[in-house]
Design an enzyme around this catalytic site. Structure first.
Site, PDB file in Angstrom:
ATOM      1  N   TYR A  64     -11.661  -2.714  -3.302  1.00 53.67           N
ATOM      2  CA  TYR A  64     -12.233  -2.911  -1.958  1.00 53.67           C
ATOM      3  C   TYR A  64     -13.765  -2.950  -1.976  1.00 53.67           C
ATOM      4  CZ  TYR A  64      -7.760  -2.545   0.499  1.00 53.67           C
ATOM      5  OH  TYR A  64      -6.489  -2.778   1.000  1.00 53.67           O
ATOM      6  N   LYS A  98       0.835  -1.198   0.000  1.00 54.41           N
ATOM      7  CA  LYS A  98       0.000   0.000   0.000  1.00 54.41           C
ATOM      8  C   LYS A  98       0.880   1.263   0.000  1.00 54.41           C
ATOM      9  CE  LYS A  98      -3.563  -2.493   2.615  1.00 54.41           C
ATOM     10  NZ  LYS A  98      -4.479  -2.454   3.792  1.00 54.41           N
ATOM     11  N   PHE A 143     -15.372   2.864   7.326  1.00 57.49           N
ATOM     12  CA  PHE A 143     -14.020   3.324   6.961  1.00 57.49           C
ATOM     13  C   PHE A 143     -13.758   3.265   5.465  1.00 57.49           C
ATOM     14  CE2 PHE A 143     -13.820  -1.185   8.227  1.00 57.49           C
ATOM     15  CZ  PHE A 143     -13.257  -1.773   7.084  1.00 57.49           C
ATOM     16  N   HIS A 201      -1.589  -5.589   1.400  1.00 55.46           N
ATOM     17  CA  HIS A 201      -2.829  -6.323   1.118  1.00 55.46           C
ATOM     18  C   HIS A 201      -2.485  -7.723   0.621  1.00 55.46           C
ATOM     19  CE1 HIS A 201      -6.723  -7.434  -0.591  1.00 55.46           C
ATOM     20  NE2 HIS A 201      -6.026  -7.906  -1.607  1.00 55.46           N
ATOM     21  N   ASN A 255      -1.658  -0.370   7.460  1.00 50.82           N
ATOM     22  CA  ASN A 255      -1.061  -1.694   7.707  1.00 50.82           C
ATOM     23  C   ASN A 255      -0.272  -2.242   6.514  1.00 50.82           C
ATOM     24  OD1 ASN A 255      -3.184  -2.471   6.110  1.00 50.82           O
ATOM     25  ND2 ASN A 255      -4.251  -3.659   7.681  1.00 50.82           N
ATOM     26  N   GLU A 268      -9.076 -10.426  -7.943  1.00 46.66           N
ATOM     27  CA  GLU A 268      -8.144  -9.303  -7.791  1.00 46.66           C
ATOM     28  C   GLU A 268      -7.049  -9.338  -8.866  1.00 46.66           C
ATOM     29  OE1 GLU A 268      -8.922  -9.098  -2.973  1.00 46.66           O
ATOM     30  OE2 GLU A 268      -6.963  -9.792  -3.687  1.00 46.66           O
ATOM     31  N   THR A 310      -5.208  -8.153  10.453  1.00 47.52           N
ATOM     32  CA  THR A 310      -5.553  -6.825   9.930  1.00 47.52           C
ATOM     33  C   THR A 310      -5.108  -5.712  10.882  1.00 47.52           C
ATOM     34  OG1 THR A 310      -7.463  -7.834   8.841  1.00 47.52           O
ATOM     35  CG2 THR A 310      -7.484  -5.427   9.087  1.00 47.52           C
TER      36      THR A 310
HETATM   37  P1  DAT Z   1      -7.233  -7.301   5.424  1.00 49.13           P
HETATM   38  O1  DAT Z   1      -6.441  -6.202   4.766  1.00 49.13           O
HETATM   39  O2  DAT Z   1      -6.485  -7.910   6.577  1.00 49.13           O
HETATM   40  O3  DAT Z   1      -7.742  -8.334   4.434  1.00 49.13           O
HETATM   41  P2  DAT Z   1      -9.962  -6.259   5.472  1.00 49.13           P
HETATM   42  O4  DAT Z   1     -10.112  -6.869   4.125  1.00 49.13           O
HETATM   43  O5  DAT Z   1     -10.986  -6.577   6.507  1.00 49.13           O
HETATM   44  O6  DAT Z   1      -8.519  -6.626   6.102  1.00 49.13           O
HETATM   45  O7  DAT Z   1      -9.896  -4.683   5.357  1.00 49.13           O
HETATM   46  C1  DAT Z   1      -9.181  -4.083   4.297  1.00 49.13           C
HETATM   47  C2  DAT Z   1      -8.413  -2.908   4.846  1.00 49.13           C
HETATM   48  O8  DAT Z   1      -9.314  -1.943   5.349  1.00 49.13           O
HETATM   49  C3  DAT Z   1      -7.489  -3.232   6.013  1.00 49.13           C
HETATM   50  O9  DAT Z   1      -6.248  -3.781   5.612  1.00 49.13           O
HETATM   51  C4  DAT Z   1      -7.346  -1.903   6.658  1.00 49.13           C
HETATM   52  C5  DAT Z   1      -8.732  -1.286   6.473  1.00 49.13           C
HETATM   53  N1  DAT Z   1      -9.565  -1.533   7.644  1.00 49.13           N
HETATM   54  C6  DAT Z   1     -10.123  -2.712   8.020  1.00 49.13           C
HETATM   55  N2  DAT Z   1     -10.812  -2.608   9.165  1.00 49.13           N
HETATM   56  C7  DAT Z   1     -10.686  -1.309   9.524  1.00 49.13           C
HETATM   57  C8  DAT Z   1     -11.156  -0.542  10.624  1.00 49.13           C
HETATM   58  N3  DAT Z   1     -11.926  -1.084  11.586  1.00 49.13           N
HETATM   59  N4  DAT Z   1     -10.815   0.766  10.687  1.00 49.13           N
HETATM   60  C9  DAT Z   1     -10.057   1.331   9.712  1.00 49.13           C
HETATM   61  N5  DAT Z   1      -9.588   0.676   8.647  1.00 49.13           N
HETATM   62  C10 DAT Z   1      -9.894  -0.631   8.561  1.00 49.13           C
HETATM   63 MG    MG Z   2      -9.121  -8.183   2.915  1.00 47.12          MG
END
Ligand code: DAT
Ligand code: MG
Length: 149
Positions: free
Chosen positions: A51, A11, A59, A117, A114, A128, A93
């Site tokens: 996404y 990212k 968010f 991805h 974080n 994807e 995450t």
């Molecule tokens: P991951 O990236 O571990 O697959 P995800 O698909 O649930 O996690 O979410 C995608 C991204 O969105 C994640 O890397 C960071 C952001 N994100 C997820 N949960 C969040 C939250 N509660 N607050 C802010 N950003 C969040």
């Molecule tokens: Mg994800």
């Protein structure tokens, strides 16, 4: 041979922090095969598509804005169980919930920053990869060591 593929993306925070080499090294040292790589600044539309499963989350808008705010290194890694194991390498995450030794534990603090991805299923990996790469942008090279094929 094992042709399982995962979509892995560094990212904008990872690129900004010069962590590209470090992150690629973790996947390479594990034994996964890099078959696709490019760097680009995604449009907000492309970020929203990437996404789209999260578009009801509070968010979502911030996530799309952040993800399209700088350079993303988009990659395809191949190897045995790469989707599941790739998620293990990446960690939870929320970096504060991730295990030591994972990319997110070792290199970041905030859920919203974080740095990486990774696809969460074979189905999302296929979706994807098609969103980010044309098939002719993926290199079908063969490992000389069959253990890593
Ligand atoms: P991951 O990236 O571990 O697959 P995800 O698909 O649930 O996690 O979410 C995608 C991204 O969105 C994640 O890397 C960071 C952001 N994100 C997820 N949960 C969040 C939250 N509660 N607050 C802010 N950003 C969040
Ligand atoms: Mg994800």
């Amino acid at each position: 041979t094992n042709q399982e593929r995962s979509f892995i993306a560094i990212k904008p925070d990872g690129t900004q922090r010069r962590l590209v080499g470090e992150i690629i090294a973790r996947f390479e040292k594990k034994g996964f095969k890099l078959v696709g790589i490019k760097i680009l600044v995604p449009t907000p539309e492309h970020a929203a598509k990437h996404y789209e499963d999260l578009n009801k989350k509070p968010f979502f808008n911030g996530l799309v804005k952040f993800f399209s705010s700088g350079a993303v290194v988009a990659m395809v890694f191949e190897g045995k169980d790469v989707v599941r194991t790739g998620r293990v390498l990446i960690g939870a995450t929320d970096p504060s919930q991730s295990a030591p030794g994972t990319i997110r534990f070792d290199l970041c603090i905030e859920t919203g920053r974080n740095i990486i991805h990774g696809s969460d299923s074979n189905e999302s990996a296929a979706h994807e990869i098609a969103l980010w790469f044309k098939e002719d942008e993926i290199a079908n090279w063969v490992s000389t060591n069959p253990v890593y094929e």
